[in-house]
Design an enzyme around this catalytic site. Structure first.
Site, PDB file in Angstrom:
ATOM      1  N   ASN A  48      -1.823   0.470   6.892  1.00 21.46           N
ATOM      2  CA  ASN A  48      -1.379  -0.813   7.256  1.00 21.46           C
ATOM      3  C   ASN A  48      -0.551  -1.794   6.455  1.00 21.46           C
ATOM      4  OD1 ASN A  48      -3.392  -1.764   5.707  1.00 21.46           O
ATOM      5  ND2 ASN A  48      -4.625  -2.742   7.507  1.00 21.46           N
ATOM      6  N   GLU A 107      -9.913  -9.993  -7.393  1.00 19.11           N
ATOM      7  CA  GLU A 107      -8.920  -9.108  -7.172  1.00 19.11           C
ATOM      8  C   GLU A 107      -7.687  -9.112  -8.035  1.00 19.11           C
ATOM      9  OE1 GLU A 107     -10.019  -8.526  -2.261  1.00 19.11           O
ATOM     10  OE2 GLU A 107      -8.012  -9.273  -3.013  1.00 19.11           O
ATOM     11  N   HIS A 114      -2.259  -5.471   1.456  1.00 10.38           N
ATOM     12  CA  HIS A 114      -3.492  -6.117   1.536  1.00 10.38           C
ATOM     13  C   HIS A 114      -3.406  -7.461   1.402  1.00 10.38           C
ATOM     14  CE1 HIS A 114      -7.548  -6.809   0.020  1.00 10.38           C
ATOM     15  NE2 HIS A 114      -6.912  -7.668  -0.799  1.00 10.38           N
ATOM     16  N   TYR A 124     -12.858  -1.596  -3.092  1.00 12.07           N
ATOM     17  CA  TYR A 124     -13.203  -1.514  -1.630  1.00 12.07           C
ATOM     18  C   TYR A 124     -14.696  -1.501  -1.336  1.00 12.07           C
ATOM     19  CZ  TYR A 124      -8.535  -1.854   0.049  1.00 12.07           C
ATOM     20  OH  TYR A 124      -6.959  -2.326   0.326  1.00 12.07           O
ATOM     21  N   LYS A 172       0.687  -1.126  -0.062  1.00 14.05           N
ATOM     22  CA  LYS A 172       0.076   0.074  -0.027  1.00 14.05           C
ATOM     23  C   LYS A 172       0.789   1.433   0.048  1.00 14.05           C
ATOM     24  CE  LYS A 172      -4.048  -2.209   2.299  1.00 14.05           C
ATOM     25  NZ  LYS A 172      -4.973  -2.097   3.449  1.00 14.05           N
TER      26      LYS A 172
HETATM   27  P1  IDP Z   1      -7.962  -6.350   6.003  1.00 17.08           P
HETATM   28  O1  IDP Z   1      -7.240  -5.682   5.100  1.00 17.08           O
HETATM   29  O2  IDP Z   1      -7.093  -6.931   7.157  1.00 17.08           O
HETATM   30  O3  IDP Z   1      -8.591  -7.466   5.352  1.00 17.08           O
HETATM   31  P2  IDP Z   1     -10.576  -5.100   6.284  1.00 17.08           P
HETATM   32  O4  IDP Z   1     -11.292  -4.890   7.575  1.00 17.08           O
HETATM   33  O5  IDP Z   1     -10.944  -5.851   5.074  1.00 17.08           O
HETATM   34  O6  IDP Z   1      -9.063  -5.354   6.768  1.00 17.08           O
HETATM   35  O7  IDP Z   1     -10.156  -3.459   5.944  1.00 17.08           O
HETATM   36  C1  IDP Z   1      -9.834  -3.036   4.732  1.00 17.08           C
HETATM   37  C2  IDP Z   1      -8.924  -2.015   4.921  1.00 17.08           C
HETATM   38  O8  IDP Z   1      -9.449  -0.863   5.266  1.00 17.08           O
HETATM   39  C3  IDP Z   1      -7.887  -2.173   5.951  1.00 17.08           C
HETATM   40  O9  IDP Z   1      -6.612  -2.956   5.339  1.00 17.08           O
HETATM   41  C4  IDP Z   1      -7.385  -0.716   6.214  1.00 17.08           C
HETATM   42  O10 IDP Z   1      -6.457  -0.166   5.440  1.00 17.08           O
HETATM   43  C5  IDP Z   1      -8.635  -0.053   6.163  1.00 17.08           C
HETATM   44  N1  IDP Z   1      -9.467  -0.148   7.515  1.00 17.08           N
HETATM   45  C6  IDP Z   1     -10.143  -1.165   8.243  1.00 17.08           C
HETATM   46  N2  IDP Z   1     -10.459  -0.643   9.536  1.00 17.08           N
HETATM   47  C7  IDP Z   1     -10.231   0.395   9.553  1.00 17.08           C
HETATM   48  C8  IDP Z   1     -10.334   1.808  10.420  1.00 17.08           C
HETATM   49  O11 IDP Z   1     -11.099   1.360  11.571  1.00 17.08           O
HETATM   50  N3  IDP Z   1     -10.121   2.563  10.167  1.00 17.08           N
HETATM   51  C9  IDP Z   1      -9.500   3.169   9.208  1.00 17.08           C
HETATM   52  N4  IDP Z   1      -9.037   2.489   8.005  1.00 17.08           N
HETATM   53  C10 IDP Z   1      -9.603   1.061   8.383  1.00 17.08           C
HETATM   54 MG    MG Z   2     -10.111  -7.613   4.084  1.00 18.01          MG
END
Ligand code: IDP
Ligand code: MG
Length: 139
Positions: A114, A128, A117, A51, A11
């Site tokens: 984070n 994807e 992905h 997304y 990312k």
């Molecule tokens: P994942 O990437 O671990 O599967 P998901 O719940 O699918 O997590 O969320 C997709 C992406 O959305 C996350 O990787 C992160 O970048 C972002 N995200 C998830 N939860 C939050 C939040 O509470 N605040 C801001 N961004 C979030």
């Molecule tokens: Mg996810």
């Protein structure tokens, strides 16, 4: 593609912090083979579509803005049990909760920014991968 491929993105935060090499090395060291890889940048439309499942979540706007803020690396990875093993390698969504030695523990800035992905199912890995690569790039 039955259980042996997953899709990942390095990312914008991790590209910006110059960690493409370190993260790619961790992926290779964990036994994944890179089947396709490119540096690219998502348009707003692409990020919104990728997304879409999160569009009702409060962080959706922030997520789309972040994912379009700079280049990403998109890649298709192959390994037995690829989806589950890659989710284990990247760690929890929030780096504060991610296990030691995971990619997110090492390189993620926050729950939003984070670093990587990882697809959450074989079905989504295929969707994807096809979103980012055309048929001839996915041999
Ligand atoms: P994942 O990437 O671990 O599967 P998901 O719940 O699918 O997590 O969320 C997709 C992406 O959305 C996350 O990787 C992160 O970048 C972002 N995200 C998830 N939860 C939050 C939040 O509470 N605040 C801001 N961004 C979030
Ligand atoms: Mg996810």
């Amino acid at each position: 593609m039955s259980g042996n491929r997953t899709f990942t993105m390095i990312k914008p935060d991790a590209v910006e912090s110059n960690n493409i090499g370190n993260i790619t090395q961790m992926i290779s060291d964990a036994g994944f083979t890179i089947k396709a890889m490119k540096l690219t940048q998502l348009s707003k439309d692409q990020a919104q579509e990728f997304y879409e499942v999160h569009k009702e979540r409060p962080f959706y706007g922030e997520l789309v803005e972040y994912m379009t803020s700079g280049p990403i690396v998109a890649a298709v990875l192959e390994k037995e049990n690829a989806v589950a093993d890659f989710r284990a390698l990247i760690g929890s969504t929030d780096p504060a909760e991610a296990a030691a030695g995971t990619i997110r523990k090492k390189y993620a800035e926050s729950k939003g920014r984070n670093a990587v992905h990882g697809s959450d199912s074989d079905e989504n890995a295929e969707i994807e991968s096809n979103f980012h690569f055309n048929e001839s790039e996915l041999v």
